[in-house]
Enzyme design. Sequence first.
Site, PDB file in Angstrom:
ATOM      1  N   LYS A 135     -28.208   4.771 -18.603  1.00 55.86           N
ATOM      2  CA  LYS A 135     -27.416   5.493 -17.622  1.00 55.86           C
ATOM      3  C   LYS A 135     -28.343   6.297 -16.724  1.00 55.86           C
ATOM      4  O   LYS A 135     -29.421   6.658 -17.194  1.00 55.86           O
ATOM      5  CB  LYS A 135     -26.391   6.434 -18.263  1.00 55.86           C
ATOM      6  CG  LYS A 135     -26.864   7.291 -19.440  1.00 55.86           C
ATOM      7  CD  LYS A 135     -28.028   8.219 -19.293  1.00 55.86           C
ATOM      8  CE  LYS A 135     -27.953   9.341 -18.312  1.00 55.86           C
ATOM      9  NZ  LYS A 135     -29.194  10.184 -18.311  1.00 55.86           N
ATOM     10  N   TYR A 219     -22.811  12.949 -17.990  1.00 57.84           N
ATOM     11  CA  TYR A 219     -22.188  13.104 -19.317  1.00 57.84           C
ATOM     12  C   TYR A 219     -20.849  13.826 -19.199  1.00 57.84           C
ATOM     13  O   TYR A 219     -19.900  13.509 -19.917  1.00 57.84           O
ATOM     14  CB  TYR A 219     -23.111  13.862 -20.273  1.00 57.84           C
ATOM     15  CG  TYR A 219     -24.274  13.036 -20.763  1.00 57.84           C
ATOM     16  CD1 TYR A 219     -24.157  12.258 -21.907  1.00 57.84           C
ATOM     17  CD2 TYR A 219     -25.475  13.031 -20.085  1.00 57.84           C
ATOM     18  CE1 TYR A 219     -25.216  11.485 -22.358  1.00 57.84           C
ATOM     19  CE2 TYR A 219     -26.551  12.273 -20.514  1.00 57.84           C
ATOM     20  CZ  TYR A 219     -26.411  11.494 -21.656  1.00 57.84           C
ATOM     21  OH  TYR A 219     -27.462  10.722 -22.098  1.00 57.84           O
TER      22      TYR A 219
HETATM   23  P1  NDP Z   1     -39.777   8.706 -18.730  1.00 59.08           P
HETATM   24  O1  NDP Z   1     -40.359   9.243 -17.493  1.00 59.08           O
HETATM   25  O2  NDP Z   1     -40.157   9.360 -20.029  1.00 59.08           O
HETATM   26  O3  NDP Z   1     -40.118   7.151 -18.884  1.00 59.08           O
HETATM   27  C1  NDP Z   1     -39.915   6.235 -17.853  1.00 59.08           C
HETATM   28  C2  NDP Z   1     -40.918   5.090 -18.015  1.00 59.08           C
HETATM   29  O4  NDP Z   1     -40.660   4.137 -17.005  1.00 59.08           O
HETATM   30  C3  NDP Z   1     -42.363   5.492 -17.826  1.00 59.08           C
HETATM   31  O5  NDP Z   1     -42.961   5.996 -18.998  1.00 59.08           O
HETATM   32  C4  NDP Z   1     -42.987   4.188 -17.412  1.00 59.08           C
HETATM   33  O6  NDP Z   1     -43.254   3.409 -18.571  1.00 59.08           O
HETATM   34  C5  NDP Z   1     -41.871   3.479 -16.677  1.00 59.08           C
HETATM   35  N1  NDP Z   1     -42.100   3.505 -15.221  1.00 59.08           N
HETATM   36  C6  NDP Z   1     -42.278   2.419 -14.442  1.00 59.08           C
HETATM   37  N2  NDP Z   1     -42.470   2.770 -13.172  1.00 59.08           N
HETATM   38  C7  NDP Z   1     -42.424   4.110 -13.122  1.00 59.08           C
HETATM   39  C8  NDP Z   1     -42.582   5.046 -12.070  1.00 59.08           C
HETATM   40  N3  NDP Z   1     -42.815   4.664 -10.809  1.00 59.08           N
HETATM   41  N4  NDP Z   1     -42.498   6.350 -12.373  1.00 59.08           N
HETATM   42  C9  NDP Z   1     -42.243   6.763 -13.634  1.00 59.08           C
HETATM   43  N5  NDP Z   1     -42.092   5.907 -14.671  1.00 59.08           N
HETATM   44  C10 NDP Z   1     -42.183   4.591 -14.421  1.00 59.08           C
HETATM   45  O7  NDP Z   1     -38.206   8.713 -18.549  1.00 59.08           O
HETATM   46  P2  NDP Z   1     -37.082   8.695 -19.685  1.00 59.08           P
HETATM   47  O8  NDP Z   1     -37.516   7.840 -20.800  1.00 59.08           O
HETATM   48  O9  NDP Z   1     -36.677  10.081 -19.992  1.00 59.08           O
HETATM   49  O10 NDP Z   1     -35.859   8.025 -18.875  1.00 59.08           O
HETATM   50  C11 NDP Z   1     -35.794   6.628 -18.642  1.00 59.08           C
HETATM   51  C12 NDP Z   1     -34.328   6.230 -18.438  1.00 59.08           C
HETATM   52  O11 NDP Z   1     -33.606   6.520 -19.621  1.00 59.08           O
HETATM   53  C13 NDP Z   1     -33.623   6.981 -17.316  1.00 59.08           C
HETATM   54  O12 NDP Z   1     -32.747   6.114 -16.635  1.00 59.08           O
HETATM   55  C14 NDP Z   1     -32.821   8.056 -18.033  1.00 59.08           C
HETATM   56  O13 NDP Z   1     -31.642   8.425 -17.339  1.00 59.08           O
HETATM   57  C15 NDP Z   1     -32.498   7.366 -19.339  1.00 59.08           C
HETATM   58  N6  NDP Z   1     -32.343   8.319 -20.447  1.00 59.08           N
HETATM   59  C16 NDP Z   1     -31.224   8.230 -21.212  1.00 59.08           C
HETATM   60  C17 NDP Z   1     -31.032   9.096 -22.256  1.00 59.08           C
HETATM   61  C18 NDP Z   1     -29.806   8.969 -23.099  1.00 59.08           C
HETATM   62  O14 NDP Z   1     -29.590   9.844 -23.949  1.00 59.08           O
HETATM   63  N7  NDP Z   1     -29.004   7.931 -22.924  1.00 59.08           N
HETATM   64  C19 NDP Z   1     -31.999  10.151 -22.562  1.00 59.08           C
HETATM   65  C20 NDP Z   1     -33.167  10.127 -21.726  1.00 59.08           C
HETATM   66  C21 NDP Z   1     -33.318   9.237 -20.709  1.00 59.08           C
HETATM   67  P3  NDP Z   1     -44.536   2.442 -18.672  1.00 59.08           P
HETATM   68  O15 NDP Z   1     -45.722   3.343 -18.596  1.00 59.08           O
HETATM   69  O16 NDP Z   1     -44.338   1.802 -19.977  1.00 59.08           O
HETATM   70  O17 NDP Z   1     -44.447   1.486 -17.519  1.00 59.08           O
END
Ligand code: NDP
Length: 371
Positions: A135, A219
Amino acid sequence: MDDTSRRGVLQGMGTGMLTALAGRGLAAVPAPAPGRKLGYAIVGLGGYATRQIMPQFRDCDHSRLVALVSGTPGKLTRYAAEYDIPASNLYSYATFDRIRDNPSIDIVYIVLPNSMHAEYSIRAAQAGKHVLCEKPMAVSVAECEAMIAASRKANRKLMIGYRSRFEPYNQLAIQLARGGHVGPTRIITAEHGFNAQPGQWRLDRAMSGGGSLMDIGIYSLNAVRYLSGEEPVSVTAVESTDRRDPRFRTVEDRIDFMLRFPSGIVANCVSSYSSNHNAYRVNGTDGFIAMEPATPYEGQRMMIRKDGVTAPRVLPKPPKTQFVGQLDHLAICVMTDQQPIVAGEEGLADLHVMEAIYRSAREGRAVTLRS
Ligand code: NDP
């Protein structure tokens, strides 16, 4: 059968029943072998994927982690070793489309920044894979519609990561609220917010699609929709953002919104990036159902007031987490050719309302929604 009892039945099914149901599925959807766990590829190895999702597979009955997609080679090396994933199942964003040739990947779980959800969900569907997407589903209604069209064209499932629908207190709150346990629902309040730390993609509109509403206010919105079981007919929203705060150069901080539902239910919702909230409360004619915290990873607390008595409701600790429930739900849906309870249409419905919320705040007037 309501959502909750249907899920209970599905989760209680043995492999024989699953196989029988799979046999009735569309010819184009291959039936999995009995007892087979479906293979997930995780796309984007950030905080949520690595800390919350990946450790859950060890408790899944129908899902296993088989592949990783990342733009950071060091993460691929580290997590491949930790989860025993062969080099042939590691991908970068450039090689992502080669998942098409990997039959061990059944489902692709998109855990990327919001602006990347649509592109990778569509590419996954085009590669013949089912999709679980975090989401918010995407950053616009148009993107959501394109994702749904792509999954339909490929005859693959599309589910959105609304994990609270697999969490027992939220499931009970839905049953009680929709069942009239405290009388017909009149007012729902829902508040979600946290104090956003600077320097992250969430504060860059190009990556996030918006501020607190896209990330945490969703949420509140999703809860009032699942607690009422109705779709809002109008929305009035007010934004409060201090644009001198460097965190809020391109995205909103607070956005408060009021939704009216067809039965007369009114929902008052808070979405904030500068104050801490995690609660909802369903007020009926005869009492209330309150949850605080309502939608955290764990530790939900419920309080019910009925017949003049206010008391906590405590449920036994569930054998599986909401994360496991979510992962296995999609696997079961694939195996039985069922529509997930939080399919793409559910994410699209939220985006429809979110676009109206932003419009109402921008134009300073109530916005009517399609019923
Ligand atoms: P993070 O910033 O921790 O992780 C995102 C990952 O995406 C990065 O680590 C990277 O992984 C990859 N990525 C690829 N391109 C980019 C870019 N240009 N900039 C930043 N990151 C990039 O985010 P979250 O894990 O917190 O969130 C990811 C998704 O999950 C979002 O859509 C968020 O809304 C959702 N979410 C949902 C939750 C829930 O409870 N349902 C809780 C937290 C988040 P890599 O280095 O491997 O390429």
